[in-house]
Write a protein that holds these residues in place. Sequence first.
Motif, PDB file in Angstrom:
ATOM      1  N   ASN A  10       0.839  -1.190   0.000  1.00 33.53           N
ATOM      2  CA  ASN A  10       0.000   0.000   0.000  1.00 33.53           C
ATOM      3  C   ASN A  10       0.877   1.244   0.000  1.00 33.53           C
ATOM      4  O   ASN A  10       1.968   1.237   0.573  1.00 33.53           O
ATOM      5  CB  ASN A  10      -0.906   0.013   1.238  1.00 33.53           C
ATOM      6  CG  ASN A  10      -1.832  -1.171   1.260  1.00 33.53           C
ATOM      7  OD1 ASN A  10      -2.448  -1.520   0.272  1.00 33.53           O
ATOM      8  ND2 ASN A  10      -1.929  -1.823   2.402  1.00 33.53           N
ATOM      9  N   VAL A  11       0.393   2.303  -0.625  1.00 33.48           N
ATOM     10  CA  VAL A  11       1.110   3.577  -0.667  1.00 33.48           C
ATOM     11  C   VAL A  11       0.261   4.607   0.064  1.00 33.48           C
ATOM     12  O   VAL A  11      -0.894   4.825  -0.288  1.00 33.48           O
ATOM     13  CB  VAL A  11       1.364   4.030  -2.124  1.00 33.48           C
ATOM     14  CG1 VAL A  11       2.046   5.388  -2.163  1.00 33.48           C
ATOM     15  CG2 VAL A  11       2.190   2.987  -2.866  1.00 33.48           C
ATOM     16  N   HIS A  12       0.840   5.225   1.094  1.00 29.62           N
ATOM     17  CA  HIS A  12       0.094   6.184   1.908  1.00 29.62           C
ATOM     18  C   HIS A  12       0.616   7.606   1.775  1.00 29.62           C
ATOM     19  O   HIS A  12       0.215   8.477   2.508  1.00 29.62           O
ATOM     20  CB  HIS A  12       0.159   5.774   3.386  1.00 29.62           C
ATOM     21  CG  HIS A  12      -0.464   4.451   3.653  1.00 29.62           C
ATOM     22  ND1 HIS A  12      -1.829   4.262   3.709  1.00 29.62           N
ATOM     23  CD2 HIS A  12       0.086   3.233   3.842  1.00 29.62           C
ATOM     24  CE1 HIS A  12      -2.090   2.987   3.943  1.00 29.62           C
ATOM     25  NE2 HIS A  12      -0.944   2.344   4.018  1.00 29.62           N
ATOM     26  N   ASP A  13       1.539   7.846   0.864  1.00 33.56           N
ATOM     27  CA  ASP A  13       2.126   9.176   0.744  1.00 33.56           C
ATOM     28  C   ASP A  13       1.910   9.714  -0.665  1.00 33.56           C
ATOM     29  O   ASP A  13       2.487   9.215  -1.620  1.00 33.56           O
ATOM     30  CB  ASP A  13       3.623   9.123   1.053  1.00 33.56           C
ATOM     31  CG  ASP A  13       4.213  10.498   1.276  1.00 33.56           C
ATOM     32  OD1 ASP A  13       3.448  11.474   1.350  1.00 33.56           O
ATOM     33  OD2 ASP A  13       5.434  10.611   1.377  1.00 33.56           O
ATOM     34  N   GLY A  14       1.061  10.686  -0.793  1.00 31.94           N
ATOM     35  CA  GLY A  14       0.862  11.325  -2.085  1.00 31.94           C
ATOM     36  C   GLY A  14      -0.233  10.699  -2.927  1.00 31.94           C
ATOM     37  O   GLY A  14      -1.166  11.361  -3.302  1.00 31.94           O
ATOM     38  N   LEU A  15      -0.133   9.410  -3.224  1.00 30.91           N
ATOM     39  CA  LEU A  15      -1.085   8.788  -4.135  1.00 30.91           C
ATOM     40  C   LEU A  15      -2.205   8.040  -3.426  1.00 30.91           C
ATOM     41  O   LEU A  15      -3.296   7.929  -3.946  1.00 30.91           O
ATOM     42  CB  LEU A  15      -0.359   7.821  -5.081  1.00 30.91           C
ATOM     43  CG  LEU A  15       0.678   8.440  -5.997  1.00 30.91           C
ATOM     44  CD1 LEU A  15       1.351   7.370  -6.836  1.00 30.91           C
ATOM     45  CD2 LEU A  15       0.046   9.480  -6.892  1.00 30.91           C
ATOM     46  N   GLY A  16      -1.954   7.483  -2.268  1.00 29.46           N
ATOM     47  CA  GLY A  16      -2.976   6.743  -1.552  1.00 29.46           C
ATOM     48  C   GLY A  16      -3.440   5.490  -2.278  1.00 29.46           C
ATOM     49  O   GLY A  16      -4.632   5.276  -2.445  1.00 29.46           O
ATOM     50  N   ILE A  17      -2.507   4.671  -2.726  1.00 32.78           N
ATOM     51  CA  ILE A  17      -2.830   3.437  -3.450  1.00 32.78           C
ATOM     52  C   ILE A  17      -3.018   2.293  -2.451  1.00 32.78           C
ATOM     53  O   ILE A  17      -2.175   2.074  -1.589  1.00 32.78           O
ATOM     54  CB  ILE A  17      -1.699   3.074  -4.434  1.00 32.78           C
ATOM     55  CG1 ILE A  17      -1.561   4.170  -5.484  1.00 32.78           C
ATOM     56  CG2 ILE A  17      -1.955   1.720  -5.088  1.00 32.78           C
ATOM     57  CD1 ILE A  17      -0.335   4.023  -6.356  1.00 32.78           C
ATOM     58  N   VAL A  18      -4.130   1.593  -2.567  1.00 32.47           N
ATOM     59  CA  VAL A  18      -4.400   0.430  -1.724  1.00 32.47           C
ATOM     60  C   VAL A  18      -4.266  -0.822  -2.585  1.00 32.47           C
ATOM     61  O   VAL A  18      -4.909  -0.945  -3.621  1.00 32.47           O
ATOM     62  CB  VAL A  18      -5.810   0.511  -1.093  1.00 32.47           C
ATOM     63  CG1 VAL A  18      -6.096  -0.734  -0.284  1.00 32.47           C
ATOM     64  CG2 VAL A  18      -5.932   1.746  -0.233  1.00 32.47           C
ATOM     65  N   ASP A  19      -3.421  -1.726  -2.142  1.00 29.12           N
ATOM     66  CA  ASP A  19      -3.195  -2.987  -2.850  1.00 29.12           C
ATOM     67  C   ASP A  19      -4.197  -4.008  -2.321  1.00 29.12           C
ATOM     68  O   ASP A  19      -3.993  -4.619  -1.284  1.00 29.12           O
ATOM     69  CB  ASP A  19      -1.764  -3.452  -2.618  1.00 29.12           C
ATOM     70  CG  ASP A  19      -1.426  -4.755  -3.312  1.00 29.12           C
ATOM     71  OD1 ASP A  19      -2.297  -5.312  -4.010  1.00 29.12           O
ATOM     72  OD2 ASP A  19      -0.283  -5.219  -3.152  1.00 29.12           O
ATOM     73  N   ASP A  20      -5.303  -4.160  -3.021  1.00 34.97           N
ATOM     74  CA  ASP A  20      -6.345  -5.095  -2.593  1.00 34.97           C
ATOM     75  C   ASP A  20      -6.000  -6.548  -2.901  1.00 34.97           C
ATOM     76  O   ASP A  20      -6.520  -7.455  -2.259  1.00 34.97           O
ATOM     77  CB  ASP A  20      -7.677  -4.760  -3.267  1.00 34.97           C
ATOM     78  CG  ASP A  20      -8.249  -3.440  -2.791  1.00 34.97           C
ATOM     79  OD1 ASP A  20      -8.103  -3.123  -1.599  1.00 34.97           O
ATOM     80  OD2 ASP A  20      -8.848  -2.728  -3.618  1.00 34.97           O
ATOM     81  N   VAL A  79      10.630  -3.786  -4.150  1.00 36.86           N
ATOM     82  CA  VAL A  79      11.550  -2.921  -4.890  1.00 36.86           C
ATOM     83  C   VAL A  79      11.076  -2.772  -6.334  1.00 36.86           C
ATOM     84  O   VAL A  79      11.082  -1.674  -6.894  1.00 36.86           O
ATOM     85  CB  VAL A  79      12.992  -3.462  -4.824  1.00 36.86           C
ATOM     86  CG1 VAL A  79      13.900  -2.757  -5.806  1.00 36.86           C
ATOM     87  CG2 VAL A  79      13.535  -3.333  -3.403  1.00 36.86           C
ATOM     88  N   HIS A  80      10.641  -3.860  -6.925  1.00 36.49           N
ATOM     89  CA  HIS A  80      10.124  -3.806  -8.301  1.00 36.49           C
ATOM     90  C   HIS A  80       8.890  -2.905  -8.361  1.00 36.49           C
ATOM     91  O   HIS A  80       8.758  -2.060  -9.260  1.00 36.49           O
ATOM     92  CB  HIS A  80       9.783  -5.215  -8.789  1.00 36.49           C
ATOM     93  CG  HIS A  80       9.310  -5.242 -10.198  1.00 36.49           C
ATOM     94  ND1 HIS A  80       7.976  -5.184 -10.543  1.00 36.49           N
ATOM     95  CD2 HIS A  80       9.993  -5.291 -11.362  1.00 36.49           C
ATOM     96  CE1 HIS A  80       7.866  -5.202 -11.852  1.00 36.49           C
ATOM     97  NE2 HIS A  80       9.071  -5.269 -12.376  1.00 36.49           N
ATOM     98  N   PHE A  81       7.979  -3.059  -7.409  1.00 36.22           N
ATOM     99  CA  PHE A  81       6.770  -2.236  -7.350  1.00 36.22           C
ATOM    100  C   PHE A  81       7.123  -0.760  -7.182  1.00 36.22           C
ATOM    101  O   PHE A  81       6.583   0.108  -7.869  1.00 36.22           O
ATOM    102  CB  PHE A  81       5.862  -2.695  -6.214  1.00 36.22           C
ATOM    103  CG  PHE A  81       4.671  -1.802  -5.990  1.00 36.22           C
ATOM    104  CD1 PHE A  81       3.607  -1.804  -6.880  1.00 36.22           C
ATOM    105  CD2 PHE A  81       4.622  -0.951  -4.908  1.00 36.22           C
ATOM    106  CE1 PHE A  81       2.513  -0.967  -6.683  1.00 36.22           C
ATOM    107  CE2 PHE A  81       3.536  -0.107  -4.701  1.00 36.22           C
ATOM    108  CZ  PHE A  81       2.482  -0.118  -5.598  1.00 36.22           C
ATOM    109  N   ALA A  82       8.058  -0.472  -6.265  1.00 45.49           N
ATOM    110  CA  ALA A  82       8.451   0.914  -6.015  1.00 45.49           C
ATOM    111  C   ALA A  82       9.072   1.538  -7.267  1.00 45.49           C
ATOM    112  O   ALA A  82       8.781   2.691  -7.603  1.00 45.49           O
ATOM    113  CB  ALA A  82       9.424   0.987  -4.851  1.00 45.49           C
ATOM    114  N   GLY A  83       9.911   0.772  -7.959  1.00 45.08           N
ATOM    115  CA  GLY A  83      10.515   1.279  -9.189  1.00 45.08           C
ATOM    116  C   GLY A  83       9.469   1.584 -10.243  1.00 45.08           C
ATOM    117  O   GLY A  83       9.514   2.625 -10.908  1.00 45.08           O
ATOM    118  N   SER A  84       8.514   0.681 -10.402  1.00 46.61           N
ATOM    119  CA  SER A  84       7.438   0.891 -11.377  1.00 46.61           C
ATOM    120  C   SER A  84       6.592   2.104 -10.997  1.00 46.61           C
ATOM    121  O   SER A  84       6.209   2.908 -11.854  1.00 46.61           O
ATOM    122  CB  SER A  84       6.537  -0.343 -11.453  1.00 46.61           C
ATOM    123  OG  SER A  84       7.253  -1.445 -11.930  1.00 46.61           O
TER     124      SER A  84
END
Length: 56
Positions: A7-17, A33-38
């Motif tokens: 999940n991303v909670h900074d800026g975009l607020g993406i929830v990985d369901d 790391v792959h997800f963060a790079g993408s």
Amino acid sequence: MPRYFFNVHDGLGIVDDDGVECVDLEAALRAAVHFAGSLLKESGHRLTLGIRGPLK
């Protein structure tokens, strides 16, 4: 097999369901790391990372 959620909670607020199944913690770290790079490649211009205003 354990399922890991990124999940991303900074800026975009993406929830990985869905999450991703990884055989161990090392595999989960590689997936993170792959997800963060993408994410940075596709949406880095929209992230704030705690900074006021988007990164340029």
